[in-house]
Scaffold this motif. Sequence first.
Motif, short mmCIF file in Angstrom:
data_model
loop_
_atom_site.label_atom_id
_atom_site.label_comp_id
_atom_site.label_asym_id
_atom_site.label_seq_id
_atom_site.Cartn_x
_atom_site.Cartn_y
_atom_site.Cartn_z
N UNK A 34 0.83 -1.20 0.00
CA UNK A 34 0.00 0.00 0.00
C UNK A 34 0.87 1.25 0.00
N UNK A 35 1.92 1.27 0.80
CA UNK A 35 2.83 2.42 0.84
C UNK A 35 3.52 2.61 -0.51
N UNK A 36 3.92 1.50 -1.13
CA UNK A 36 4.57 1.58 -2.44
C UNK A 36 3.65 2.22 -3.46
N UNK A 37 2.40 1.72 -3.53
CA UNK A 37 1.48 2.24 -4.54
C UNK A 37 1.02 3.66 -4.23
N UNK A 38 0.93 4.02 -2.96
CA UNK A 38 0.59 5.40 -2.62
C UNK A 38 1.71 6.34 -3.06
N UNK A 39 2.95 5.95 -2.82
CA UNK A 39 4.09 6.78 -3.23
C UNK A 39 4.16 6.88 -4.76
N UNK A 40 3.89 5.77 -5.45
CA UNK A 40 3.88 5.80 -6.91
C UNK A 40 2.80 6.73 -7.43
N UNK A 41 1.62 6.68 -6.81
CA UNK A 41 0.52 7.56 -7.22
C UNK A 41 0.90 9.02 -7.06
N UNK A 42 1.47 9.36 -5.91
CA UNK A 42 1.88 10.74 -5.66
C UNK A 42 2.95 11.18 -6.65
N UNK A 43 3.90 10.29 -6.96
CA UNK A 43 4.97 10.63 -7.89
C UNK A 43 4.41 10.86 -9.29
N UNK A 44 3.51 9.98 -9.73
CA UNK A 44 2.95 10.12 -11.07
C UNK A 44 2.03 11.33 -11.19
N UNK A 45 1.25 11.62 -10.13
CA UNK A 45 0.40 12.80 -10.16
C UNK A 45 1.22 14.08 -10.21
N UNK A 46 2.33 14.10 -9.48
CA UNK A 46 3.21 15.27 -9.50
C UNK A 46 3.83 15.43 -10.88
N UNK A 47 4.20 14.33 -11.51
CA UNK A 47 4.79 14.40 -12.85
C UNK A 47 3.76 14.89 -13.86
N UNK A 48 2.52 14.41 -13.74
CA UNK A 48 1.47 14.84 -14.66
C UNK A 48 1.15 16.32 -14.46
N UNK A 49 1.12 16.74 -13.21
CA UNK A 49 0.84 18.14 -12.92
C UNK A 49 1.94 19.03 -13.51
N UNK A 50 3.18 18.61 -13.37
CA UNK A 50 4.29 19.37 -13.94
C UNK A 50 4.25 19.38 -15.45
N UNK A 51 3.81 18.28 -16.05
CA UNK A 51 3.72 18.22 -17.50
C UNK A 51 2.63 19.16 -18.01
N UNK A 52 1.51 19.19 -17.33
CA UNK A 52 0.42 20.11 -17.73
C UNK A 52 0.87 21.56 -17.60
N UNK A 53 1.60 21.85 -16.53
CA UNK A 53 2.06 23.20 -16.30
C UNK A 53 3.04 23.64 -17.37
N UNK A 54 3.81 22.70 -17.88
CA UNK A 54 4.82 23.02 -18.89
C UNK A 54 4.30 22.89 -20.31
N UNK A 55 3.01 22.74 -20.47
CA UNK A 55 2.43 22.70 -21.80
C UNK A 55 2.42 21.33 -22.42
#
Length: 103
Positions: free
Chosen positions: A58-79
């Motif tokens: 559960x901790x592994x998948x929660x950390x992966x979710x947070x990492x991927x959401x942060x990457x997606x958010x950064x990608x949206x912000x950068x166009x």
Amino acid sequence: MKTTNRKLQVVLTIVSLTFLVFLTVGNTAAGQRPSLSKKEVKALIASAKTKEDHLKLADYYKAETERLEAAAKGSRRNGGDVPEEPNSDGREASGGIRRRPLP
């Protein structure tokens, strides 16, 4: 007067060290990648029996979710073109073009 100054110095030192420890622990925990490799996760999925095993997953998948959401958010912000969730009628959330149905 000397004892008051000494007590104040001790209290300030303790508070400063406590703050430093919490700051250091918080920064290292926030910047850590998941502690399990993909190979370890697969093995743990196959053999998980205890509560601790399941909590590790559960901790592994929660950390992966947070990492991927942060990457997606950064990608949206950068166009970047990360797709948004479609509405129930098939249009994109931003009012984009309808998707063609699959054959």
